[in-house]
Write a protein that holds these residues in place. Structure first.
Motif, PDB file in Angstrom:
ATOM      1  N   TRP A   1       0.833  -1.211   0.000  1.00  0.00           N
ATOM      2  CA  TRP A   1       0.000   0.000   0.000  1.00  0.00           C
ATOM      3  C   TRP A   1       0.863   1.253   0.000  1.00  0.00           C
ATOM      4  N   PRO A   2       0.851   2.045  -1.075  1.00  0.00           N
ATOM      5  CA  PRO A   2       1.563   3.325  -1.074  1.00  0.00           C
ATOM      6  C   PRO A   2       0.770   4.366  -0.272  1.00  0.00           C
ATOM      7  N   ILE A   3       1.458   5.094   0.603  1.00  0.00           N
ATOM      8  CA  ILE A   3       0.800   6.138   1.390  1.00  0.00           C
ATOM      9  C   ILE A   3       1.569   7.445   1.270  1.00  0.00           C
ATOM     10  N   PHE A   4       0.848   8.560   1.405  1.00  0.00           N
ATOM     11  CA  PHE A   4       1.443   9.893   1.359  1.00  0.00           C
ATOM     12  C   PHE A   4       1.451  10.474   2.765  1.00  0.00           C
ATOM     13  N   VAL A   5       2.621  10.870   3.235  1.00  0.00           N
ATOM     14  CA  VAL A   5       2.779  11.365   4.599  1.00  0.00           C
ATOM     15  C   VAL A   5       3.301  12.802   4.563  1.00  0.00           C
ATOM     16  N   CYS A   6       2.730  13.650   5.423  1.00  0.00           N
ATOM     17  CA  CYS A   6       3.087  15.068   5.412  1.00  0.00           C
ATOM     18  C   CYS A   6       3.479  15.563   6.802  1.00  0.00           C
TER      19      CYS A   6
ATOM     20  N   GLU B   1      -6.359  -0.600   9.786  1.00  0.00           N
ATOM     21  CA  GLU B   1      -7.101  -1.608   9.039  1.00  0.00           C
ATOM     22  C   GLU B   1      -6.183  -2.430   8.145  1.00  0.00           C
ATOM     23  N   ALA B   2      -5.217  -1.768   7.498  1.00  0.00           N
ATOM     24  CA  ALA B   2      -4.279  -2.492   6.640  1.00  0.00           C
ATOM     25  C   ALA B   2      -3.538  -3.562   7.434  1.00  0.00           C
ATOM     26  N   VAL B   3      -3.096  -3.212   8.624  1.00  0.00           N
ATOM     27  CA  VAL B   3      -2.385  -4.170   9.471  1.00  0.00           C
ATOM     28  C   VAL B   3      -3.323  -5.294   9.895  1.00  0.00           C
ATOM     29  N   ALA B   4      -4.539  -4.956  10.306  1.00  0.00           N
ATOM     30  CA  ALA B   4      -5.500  -5.963  10.748  1.00  0.00           C
ATOM     31  C   ALA B   4      -5.854  -6.939   9.630  1.00  0.00           C
ATOM     32  N   LEU B   5      -5.867  -6.451   8.392  1.00  0.00           N
ATOM     33  CA  LEU B   5      -6.200  -7.299   7.248  1.00  0.00           C
ATOM     34  C   LEU B   5      -5.015  -8.134   6.764  1.00  0.00           C
TER      35      LEU B   5
ATOM     36  N   GLU C   1       5.957  -5.237  12.831  1.00  0.00           N
ATOM     37  CA  GLU C   1       5.999  -6.314  11.838  1.00  0.00           C
ATOM     38  C   GLU C   1       5.616  -5.845  10.431  1.00  0.00           C
ATOM     39  N   LEU C   2       5.142  -4.620  10.317  1.00  0.00           N
ATOM     40  CA  LEU C   2       4.749  -4.103   9.005  1.00  0.00           C
ATOM     41  C   LEU C   2       5.991  -3.707   8.213  1.00  0.00           C
ATOM     42  N   GLY C   3       6.129  -4.264   7.013  1.00  0.00           N
ATOM     43  CA  GLY C   3       7.275  -3.926   6.177  1.00  0.00           C
ATOM     44  C   GLY C   3       7.188  -2.498   5.665  1.00  0.00           C
ATOM     45  N   ILE C   4       8.338  -1.809   5.656  1.00  0.00           N
ATOM     46  CA  ILE C   4       8.386  -0.435   5.169  1.00  0.00           C
ATOM     47  C   ILE C   4       9.318  -0.354   3.970  1.00  0.00           C
ATOM     48  N   ILE C   5       8.756   0.120   2.873  1.00  0.00           N
ATOM     49  CA  ILE C   5       9.504   0.351   1.639  1.00  0.00           C
ATOM     50  C   ILE C   5       9.629   1.847   1.452  1.00  0.00           C
ATOM     51  N   ALA C   6      10.843   2.324   1.193  1.00  0.00           N
ATOM     52  CA  ALA C   6      11.078   3.760   1.062  1.00  0.00           C
ATOM     53  C   ALA C   6      11.593   4.095  -0.327  1.00  0.00           C
ATOM     54  N   ASP C   7      10.899   4.989  -0.982  1.00  0.00           N
ATOM     55  CA  ASP C   7      11.314   5.487  -2.289  1.00  0.00           C
ATOM     56  C   ASP C   7      12.622   6.258  -2.153  1.00  0.00           C
TER      57      ASP C   7
ATOM     58  N   ALA D   1      -4.974  -1.275  -2.176  1.00  0.00           N
ATOM     59  CA  ALA D   1      -4.513  -2.399  -1.360  1.00  0.00           C
ATOM     60  C   ALA D   1      -5.467  -2.730  -0.222  1.00  0.00           C
ATOM     61  N   VAL D   2      -5.901  -1.721   0.522  1.00  0.00           N
ATOM     62  CA  VAL D   2      -6.749  -1.992   1.686  1.00  0.00           C
ATOM     63  C   VAL D   2      -8.119  -2.512   1.238  1.00  0.00           C
TER      64      VAL D   2
END
Length: 331
Positions: free
Chosen positions: A36-41, A70-74, A117-123, A321-322
């Motif tokens: 899931w790509p997310i935008f953070v500010c 929700e993404a983590v729960a799913l 436990e959530l994987g983090i991918i960084a551009d 994704a979600v």
């Protein structure tokens, strides 16, 4: 290939009922395939919609707990973070990319605290940090290669130090995978993986993404001197081969659906973990048609993602994704 003849051979027999269709299905989509790509500010208590991407928001670091719950729960295995850098922190050389307290690093540390436990991918690219909107440094109006590598390595090490699991270089500079791998290893991050945007095309489908980052209006010219020509297919295989030789652990094709042929060629040629990005323009087209009632939402989401599995993908970066995870869990 064995050829049959009608009426003894009737392919429709294997489509007769649901259980038979399930038994003979060649490909399956699962929650494990989704990123899931997310935008953070910057800021606090911020949720702002991306106008060109219906349903997608920019969120501040303090809201990530709820945003990701929700993404983590799913069971979505990983997210890809894209930071929105304020204009006053952008400059010609993307200095903010190496700041250990930038939006990307603060978001990473926060997520690792709450969802370890959530994987983090960084551009990894300079366009979120530069005042000109390009992925590298500019000299005499041209995006230069080798000097850009130095900054990209610093950015990568900075992100790894914050806790990023997978570095994803999207800049398309020559030699970047080798430079980043050596930089990570020298800094002690030998287990941080590299998911290379190995075949990234100079595509029109990135427009809404640039709007989301606030870099669309900043871009000077285009990115055709470093991103790939949409007309080329053999070149993609050369790019992928180089990145694998330089140490990429996984490779990606971007955009996704308009380049399913490239995905298939890459997977068949290299048998490497292969990913695709269903990019912002693809999402916007589908979401727009869904909003107008021209397409069924649930079926459109799942069919579009299944196409990537059929083409050979191990996983897909998708803004759906979600929703897709929710639909798959309900099946």
């Amino acid at each position: 290939m064995i050829q049959g003849a009608y009426p003894n051979t009737r392919p429709r027999r294997n489509r007769f009922d649901a259980f038979t269709r399930r038994l003979v299905a060649e490909h399956r989509l699962s929650v494990d395939d989704l990123i899931w790509p997310i935008f953070v500010c910057d800021g606090e208590n911020i949720r702002t919609p991306v106008d060109s991407m219906p349903g997608i928001e920019r969120v501040s670091v303090d809201l990530l707990d709820a945003h990701l719950a929700e993404a983590v729960a799913l069971g979505v295995p990983a997210i890809a973070i894209f930071p929105i850098t304020p204009i006053d922190k952008r400059d010609e050389t993307g200095t903010e990319s190496a700041n250990p307290d930038n939006v990307m690093c603060r978001a990473t540390r926060r997520i690792k605290e709450i969802y370890p436990e959530l994987g983090i991918i960084a551009d990894v690219a300079l366009d979120p940090y530069t005042s000109h909107g390009h992925d590298g440094l500019i000299e005499n109006g041209y995006v230069v290669n080798d000097r850009s590598l130095e900054v990209l390595v610093r950015q990568s090490v900075n992100q790894a130090a914050a806790g990023v699991d997978i570095i994803a270089p999207s800049d398309m500079m020559d030699g970047r995978i080798d430079a980043i791998r050596k930089g990570l290893d020298a800094a002690g991050f030998v287990d941080v993986r590299i998911m290379s945007y190995a075949a990234k095309y100079a595509s029109v489908f990135y427009g809404p993404f640039r709007d989301a980052l606030g870099s669309g209006g900043l871009l000077c010219g285009d990115k055709k001197t470093y991103q790939m020509d949409p007309a080329n297919s053999d070149e993609a295989l050369r790019e992928v081969a180089l990145d694998i030789a330089e140490g990429a652990d996984m490779v990606m094709v971007k955009p996704g659906m308009p380049y399913l042929d490239i995905i298939r060629r890459v997977r068949d040629t290299f048998s490497m973990p292969t990913f695709a990005y269903q990019v912002s323009g693809e999402y916007a087209m589908l979401a727009g048609a869904i909003e107008r009632g021209w397409l069924d939402r649930d079926r459109t989401i799942l069919e579009s993602l299944l196409a990537f599995k059929r083409a050979g993908c191990n996983g897909i970066l998708t803004y759906f994704a979600v929703e897709a995870a929710r639909l798959l869990k309900a099946q």
